[in-house]
Design a protein around this motif. Structure first.
Motif, PDB file in Angstrom:
ATOM      1  N   MET A  19       0.821  -1.195   0.000  1.00 38.75           N
ATOM      2  CA  MET A  19       0.000   0.000   0.000  1.00 38.75           C
ATOM      3  C   MET A  19       0.867   1.262   0.000  1.00 38.75           C
ATOM      4  SD  MET A  19      -3.096   1.387   1.299  1.00 38.75           S
ATOM      5  CE  MET A  19      -3.439   2.890   2.153  1.00 38.75           C
ATOM      6  N   TRP A  20       1.893   1.248   0.851  1.00 32.91           N
ATOM      7  CA  TRP A  20       2.711   2.443   1.017  1.00 32.91           C
ATOM      8  C   TRP A  20       4.189   2.203   0.710  1.00 32.91           C
ATOM      9  CZ3 TRP A  20      -0.273   3.018   6.151  1.00 32.91           C
ATOM     10  CH2 TRP A  20      -1.406   3.817   5.951  1.00 32.91           C
ATOM     11  N   GLY A  21       4.495   1.068   0.093  1.00 31.02           N
ATOM     12  CA  GLY A  21       5.921   0.772  -0.131  1.00 31.02           C
ATOM     13  C   GLY A  21       6.629   0.600   1.192  1.00 31.02           C
ATOM     14  N   ILE A  46       0.699  19.453  -1.857  1.00 39.76           N
ATOM     15  CA  ILE A  46      -0.527  20.051  -2.403  1.00 39.76           C
ATOM     16  C   ILE A  46      -1.289  18.975  -3.167  1.00 39.76           C
ATOM     17  CG2 ILE A  46      -1.517  21.852  -3.882  1.00 39.76           C
ATOM     18  CD1 ILE A  46       1.081  23.444  -3.578  1.00 39.76           C
ATOM     19  N   HIS A  47      -2.520  18.713  -2.765  1.00 41.20           N
ATOM     20  CA  HIS A  47      -3.402  17.829  -3.523  1.00 41.20           C
ATOM     21  C   HIS A  47      -4.398  18.719  -4.254  1.00 41.20           C
ATOM     22  CE1 HIS A  47      -1.740  14.415  -1.391  1.00 41.20           C
ATOM     23  NE2 HIS A  47      -2.559  13.576  -2.019  1.00 41.20           N
ATOM     24  N   TRP A  48      -4.327  18.677  -5.569  1.00 42.05           N
ATOM     25  CA  TRP A  48      -5.215  19.533  -6.365  1.00 42.05           C
ATOM     26  C   TRP A  48      -5.558  18.799  -7.654  1.00 42.05           C
ATOM     27  CZ3 TRP A  48      -4.183  24.268  -9.851  1.00 42.05           C
ATOM     28  CH2 TRP A  48      -5.310  25.109  -9.873  1.00 42.05           C
ATOM     29  N   GLY A  67     -11.117  13.613   0.131  1.00 47.29           N
ATOM     30  CA  GLY A  67     -11.898  14.096  -1.008  1.00 47.29           C
ATOM     31  C   GLY A  67     -11.426  13.600  -2.358  1.00 47.29           C
ATOM     32  N   GLU A  68     -10.138  13.279  -2.482  1.00 44.63           N
ATOM     33  CA  GLU A  68      -9.614  12.880  -3.794  1.00 44.63           C
ATOM     34  C   GLU A  68     -10.054  11.460  -4.159  1.00 44.63           C
ATOM     35  OE1 GLU A  68      -7.979  13.385  -1.077  1.00 44.63           O
ATOM     36  OE2 GLU A  68      -6.627  11.711  -0.693  1.00 44.63           O
ATOM     37  N   TRP A  69     -10.717  10.771  -3.208  1.00 46.24           N
ATOM     38  CA  TRP A  69     -11.236   9.426  -3.478  1.00 46.24           C
ATOM     39  C   TRP A  69     -12.731   9.460  -3.807  1.00 46.24           C
ATOM     40  CZ3 TRP A  69      -9.340   4.191  -3.144  1.00 46.24           C
ATOM     41  CH2 TRP A  69      -7.955   4.116  -3.064  1.00 46.24           C
ATOM     42  N   LEU A  70     -13.273  10.641  -4.076  1.00 41.81           N
ATOM     43  CA  LEU A  70     -14.724  10.745  -4.296  1.00 41.81           C
ATOM     44  C   LEU A  70     -15.184   9.901  -5.481  1.00 41.81           C
ATOM     45  CD1 LEU A  70     -17.294  12.118  -3.275  1.00 41.81           C
ATOM     46  CD2 LEU A  70     -16.932  13.866  -4.993  1.00 41.81           C
ATOM     47  N   GLY A 255       3.590   5.616   6.741  1.00 42.71           N
ATOM     48  CA  GLY A 255       2.160   5.572   6.452  1.00 42.71           C
ATOM     49  C   GLY A 255       1.564   6.971   6.558  1.00 42.71           C
ATOM     50  N   ASP A 256       0.438   7.206   5.913  1.00 41.84           N
ATOM     51  CA  ASP A 256      -0.192   8.530   5.990  1.00 41.84           C
ATOM     52  C   ASP A 256      -0.396   8.920   7.451  1.00 41.84           C
ATOM     53  OD1 ASP A 256      -0.274   8.413   3.280  1.00 41.84           O
ATOM     54  OD2 ASP A 256      -2.460   8.284   3.110  1.00 41.84           O
ATOM     55  N   GLN A 257      -0.054  10.138   7.782  1.00 39.11           N
ATOM     56  CA  GLN A 257      -0.275  10.711   9.122  1.00 39.11           C
ATOM     57  C   GLN A 257       0.430   9.949  10.242  1.00 39.11           C
ATOM     58  OE1 GLN A 257      -3.942   9.955   7.684  1.00 39.11           O
ATOM     59  NE2 GLN A 257      -4.819  11.989   7.866  1.00 39.11           N
ATOM     60  N   THR A 270       7.328  12.034   7.462  1.00 39.12           N
ATOM     61  CA  THR A 270       5.922  11.881   7.847  1.00 39.12           C
ATOM     62  C   THR A 270       5.137  12.780   6.910  1.00 39.12           C
ATOM     63  OG1 THR A 270       6.245  11.343  10.165  1.00 39.12           O
ATOM     64  CG2 THR A 270       4.242  12.552   9.630  1.00 39.12           C
ATOM     65  N   ILE A 271       4.026  12.267   6.384  1.00 39.98           N
ATOM     66  CA  ILE A 271       3.164  13.139   5.581  1.00 39.98           C
ATOM     67  C   ILE A 271       1.856  13.285   6.314  1.00 39.98           C
ATOM     68  CG2 ILE A 271       4.083  12.867   3.273  1.00 39.98           C
ATOM     69  CD1 ILE A 271       3.133  10.247   3.244  1.00 39.98           C
ATOM     70  N   ASP A 272       1.371  14.505   6.353  1.00 38.10           N
ATOM     71  CA  ASP A 272       0.248  14.783   7.243  1.00 38.10           C
ATOM     72  C   ASP A 272      -0.794  15.628   6.529  1.00 38.10           C
ATOM     73  OD1 ASP A 272      -0.957  14.469   9.671  1.00 38.10           O
ATOM     74  OD2 ASP A 272       0.444  15.719  10.800  1.00 38.10           O
TER      75      ASP A 272
HETATM   76  O1  FHN Z   1      -4.547   7.119  -1.950  1.00 44.58           O
HETATM   77  C1  FHN Z   1      -3.659   8.166  -1.667  1.00 44.58           C
HETATM   78  C2  FHN Z   1      -4.327   9.331  -1.004  1.00 44.58           C
HETATM   79  O2  FHN Z   1      -5.323   9.812  -1.823  1.00 44.58           O
HETATM   80  C3  FHN Z   1      -3.305  10.429  -0.731  1.00 44.58           C
HETATM   81  O3  FHN Z   1      -2.742  10.897  -1.923  1.00 44.58           O
HETATM   82  C4  FHN Z   1      -2.220   9.872   0.152  1.00 44.58           C
HETATM   83  C5  FHN Z   1      -1.124  10.833   0.493  1.00 44.58           C
HETATM   84  O4  FHN Z   1      -0.100  10.149   1.125  1.00 44.58           O
HETATM   85  N1  FHN Z   1      -1.600   8.714  -0.484  1.00 44.58           N
HETATM   86  C6  FHN Z   1      -2.539   7.628  -0.821  1.00 44.58           C
HETATM   87  C7  FHN Z   1      -2.941   6.828   0.349  1.00 44.58           C
HETATM   88  O5  FHN Z   1      -1.874   6.545   1.144  1.00 44.58           O
END
Ligand code: FHN
Length: 587
Positions: A19-21, A46-48, A67-70, A255-257, A270-272
């Motif tokens: 999932m996240w390498g 930036i997510h856009w 939101g980007e998974w809508l 992992g995210d957050q 860390t990405i938050d």
């Molecule tokens: O699925 C993506 C998610 O939309 C977002 O971009 C994050 C950011 O780390 N990365 C994925 C899930 O881990």
């Protein structure tokens, strides 16, 4: 507006095994390509994309979560989704203002989504017309404009690129709500979209500081290698994160957050999220305030990592004003305490019950999250040489008296808490102090004994990850797989004799009653039950469950100021349903 959660959503994230390498075990520790990154410590993500235009709403329903998974959550067909491009016209997009905000926030690099899972490119691409120039009324290359603004401001720029998931393309992964990918040929997608688009990004926008890949999923080692080779050939200095997959890349994205509990080896980040989403969601106002952001940043730097914080501009191109205001406050603090973050690193002493510590050469920076009782700050550690201490305020540095003690020093601060967002004390040490043995228990705080620092017999410490809202990740190190013979032990020493309250933070899925436990300190014993904590057994997104942690008081004990051991033992087999994150002693 009604909100909606969808049943099918999980297996979505079921792009396992990678999932996240996270299989990556190392990042280069010292390399002149990565040195500037390690020094920078703080960046803007930036997510856009088209999802920003939708703002978390579809057909009258509001979707809470990322939101980007809508498109995925609302099962929007690729054909219908593509039509949103005809509405995407970010007239207020001002890349100079974005870069100025990043600067004002003290961020030292920017990484923007060039193409997220939706498949839409924010730049002119010759290999897919599903891009901002060819498919939208805006008609201009947003990345070219951002690259120019970054160049002007000397701000390193990188591109996020979703290499495995592309919900628009028949040959990619991730679109499991239509049958468009039933006959996928991933190699063809790699050759015809991924590699050419990466070449476009690396040849059309000047120096690219990062290519940031995501959700590698089923991509194999040869495919990851092909991508990496393309990057290396075109821009050898461009850094690549571990989510390229298959244990490749220059540094590890956790992992995210995720903020690790203890120092972490190698180069990592860390990405938050700033609220609970990456892409803009109109209803999400769960903002982290300036203090919380700084606390998270400092905890990451103290463990040797970099911190990249996301902003989600809306469909017009505007970063939510509240998000921007908060970031500017963060930046004002960083300007005053630059040496404590940029070029700074690991705490030689770990975290403290009152805060954390970063180091820069011979200087240590103590970050006081909780002001000490009566202004007396105890710093556990073995300090062999004389230490000078200064506290920073808006007026400048003020010397503090340093009182040496056994395995600690004490500093007399003003009685009342400083009005600074996070007060900082600078220690000038001739020799790096060493951590004190065991945990030093201080009066007036919650002294936490985390799972990761326990000595274990027949019990395991494992990281658990779960989502609270869709895509909003939480992580905890937990003691798991308890058996009747299991024991977890922590050594500690109270600085003074004290009457202490012992608390347990846990989660439990055992629904048929409770499990009984004993906690021993020397010959003193507490016996207590742990009841089901109300975990959600279905979880979100097909993940096994959503953890719910509770903190209970096991009892109170009189503790002497001597080195001792806390032992936790289960009395029943059913204890295997219990996860324990920490035991804590408070006064
Ligand atoms: O699925 C993506 C998610 O939309 C977002 O971009 C994050 C950011 O780390 N990365 C994925 C899930 O881990």
């Amino acid at each position: 507006m009604a909100s909606k959660n969808t049943e099918h959503e999980g297996c979505a994230f079921g792009i396992d095994p990678e999932m996240w390498g996270e299989r990556m075990t190392r990042g280069d520790t010292s390399d002149c390509r990565t040195d500037w990154f390690r020094m920078s410590r703080f960046g803007m993500f930036i997510h856009w994309g088209l999802y920003s235009e939708l703002a978390g709403e579809w057909n009258g329903y509001s979707y809470h979560g990322i939101g980007e998974w809508l498109q995925f959550r609302a099962r929007i067909s690729a054909a219908d989704y593509a039509k949103i491009a005809s509405r995407f016209n970010p007239r207020e997009y001002d890349p100079r203002a974005w870069v100025a905000l990043a600067k004002a926030a003290g961020m030292r690099y920017i990484i923007i989504t060039s193409k997220h899972h939706e498949g839409f490119a924010l730049y002119k691409s010759a290999v897919s017309a599903f891009n901002i120039v060819d498919a939208t009324p805006y008609g201009k290359d947003a990345l070219a404009e951002l690259a120019a603004a970054c160049r002007e401001a000397d701000m390193p720029l990188g591109f996020y690129y979703s290499q495995t998931q592309d919900w628009h393309e028949p040959d990619a992964f991730g679109n499991n709500w239509e049958d468009i990918q039933a006959k996928r040929n991933f190699d063809r997608y790699l050759e015809q979209k991924v590699l050419p688009q990466i070449r476009e990004l690396l040849t059309g926008y000047g120096k690219v500081a990062f290519l940031w890949f995501d959700t590698p999923g089923a991509i194999d080692a040869a495919q990851s290698q092909k991508i990496l080779q393309t990057v290396r050939e075109l821009q050898p200095d461009c850094l690549v994160n571990s989510r390229i997959g298959n244990n490749m890349g220059d540094y590890q994205s956790l992992g995210d957050q995720e903020i690790p509990a203890t120092a972490h080896a190698g180069m990592w980040e860390t990405i938050d999220t700033h609220n609970d989403t990456w892409g803009y969601v109109a209803t999400d106002s769960c903002w982290k305030g300036p203090r919380e952001i700084l606390t998270r940043l400092l905890r990451v730097v103290a463990k040797g990592g970099c911190y990249m914080l996301n902003v989600g501009p809306d469909g017009a191109g505007v970063i939510p004003p509240l998000s921007a205001d908060i970031l500017r406050e963060v930046g004002a603090w960083l300007q005053q305490h630059a040496d404590a973050v940029y070029g700074a690193g690991l705490s030689p002493l770990g975290d403290f019950p009152w805060g954390t510590c970063t180091s820069n050469g011979a200087r240590l920076f103590l970050h006081v999250f909780i002001w000490p009782p009566q202004g007396r700050l105890v710093v556990p550690g073995i300090f062999r040489e004389k230490v000078n201490a200064r506290m920073w305020s808006r007026q400048g540095g003020e010397s503090l008296e340093v009182i040496p003690g056994e395995n600690h020093i004490a500093l007399n601060l003003p009685m009342h808490a400083s009005s600074l967002l996070i007060p900082v004390i600078e220690l000038e040490c001739q020799q790096t102090p060493q951590p004190a043995p065991g945990v030093m228990v201080l009066e007036g705080y919650r002294n936490e004994f985390p799972a990761s620092r326990a000595k274990l017999t027949e019990v395991e410490c494992t990281k658990q990850s779960w989502m609270e809202k869709f895509g909003d990740w939480k992580h905890a190190d937990c003691l798991t797989q308890w058996k009747r013979e299991s024991v977890a032990e922590w050594r500690f020493k109270p600085l003074l004799s004290m009457r202490a309250t012992i608390q347990i933070e846990y989660s439990s899925t055992f629904e048929n009653g409770d499990t009984k436990w004993q906690l021993w300190i020397g010959s003193q014993k507490l016996e207590f039950p742990l009841i089901a904590s109300g975990e959600d057994s279905t979880g979100i997104g097909g993940w096994p469950r959503r953890m719910r942690f509770r903190t209970i008081i096991a009892g109170t004990l009189q503790l002497n100021a001597e080195e001792q051991c806390l032992r936790l033992v289960p009395l029943e087999r059913e204890a295997n349903a219990v996860n324990i994150t920490s035991v804590s002693i408070s006064t």
